[in-house]
Design a protein around this motif. Structure first.
Motif, PDB file in Angstrom:
ATOM      1  N   ILE A  47       1.624   6.971  -6.609  1.00 37.79           N
ATOM      2  CA  ILE A  47       0.539   7.893  -7.170  1.00 37.79           C
ATOM      3  C   ILE A  47       0.751   9.299  -7.007  1.00 37.79           C
ATOM      4  O   ILE A  47       0.430  10.147  -7.606  1.00 37.79           O
ATOM      5  N   ALA A  48       1.093   9.547  -5.466  1.00 37.64           N
ATOM      6  CA  ALA A  48       1.095  10.878  -4.944  1.00 37.64           C
ATOM      7  C   ALA A  48       2.089  11.440  -5.891  1.00 37.64           C
ATOM      8  O   ALA A  48       2.124  12.764  -6.296  1.00 37.64           O
TER       9      ALA A  48
ATOM     10  N   LEU B  91       1.003   3.941  -2.973  1.00 36.80           N
ATOM     11  CA  LEU B  91       0.467   5.336  -2.786  1.00 36.80           C
ATOM     12  C   LEU B  91       1.600   6.464  -3.067  1.00 36.80           C
ATOM     13  O   LEU B  91       1.143   7.511  -3.421  1.00 36.80           O
TER      14      LEU B  91
ATOM     15  N   VAL C 297       0.908  -1.284  -0.038  1.00 33.44           N
ATOM     16  CA  VAL C 297       0.110  -0.027   0.121  1.00 33.44           C
ATOM     17  C   VAL C 297       0.729   1.174   0.041  1.00 33.44           C
ATOM     18  O   VAL C 297       0.745   2.050  -0.488  1.00 33.44           O
TER      19      VAL C 297
END
Length: 151
Positions: free
Chosen positions: A19-20, A16, A12
């Motif tokens: 993506i950020a 994340l 995770v």
């Protein structure tokens, strides 16, 4: 032999983070992937008076344009135009007197229109590579079994 079960929550944070990063760079705009040169000068229309072939090592065309209410002559760093072609040029703010070095208005030297999208794609691919590396590190080392074949 123990089998290490990889759980979804292990990945995770890397997913994340990737993506950020991509969203932050996309949101920041074209300046995040390199400086965006703002054209300095005045854009005006000019007429090519002397064309230059693109086979020359350093082609320069001569153009006529109106600047400050006066007819001016400029040296355009371009090639392939025909005589009497109309082109949009950028005239430097401090043009002075005499012939002026001008540039095409829609050209920024050294940069292409694909710089931003290509940079964003490369950044996305590097985030995928980082996520794959995190996956491999979290999975751990796998034992290989060799089969003995007897005939």
């Amino acid at each position: 032999m123990t089998v290490h079960q990889l759980r979804w929550n292990t990945l995770v944070i890397p997913v994340l983070a990737g993506i950020a990063i991509v969203v932050a760079v996309w949101w920041a705009g074209p300046g995040a992937l390199g400086p965006v040169d703002a054209p300095s000068g005045t854009v005006t229309e000019a007429t090519v008076t002397t064309a230059a072939p693109c086979t020359d090592a350093n082609p320069r065309e001569t153009v006529q344009f109106s600047f400050g209410g006066q007819a001016r002559t400029g040296s355009l760093d371009a090639c392939g135009h025909g005589q009497n072609d109309r082109v949009q040029i950028t005239v430097p703010t401090l043009a002075g007197t005499g012939p002026v070095d001008v540039h095409l208005a829609d050209v920024v030297a050294g940069h292409g229109a694909l710089r931003g999208p290509v940079g964003l794609v490369l950044l996305t691919l590097s985030c995928f590579a980082g996520a794959a590396y995190a996956f491999l590190m979290a999975r751990g080392r796998r034992k290989t079994e060799t089969a003995i074949v007897t005939v």
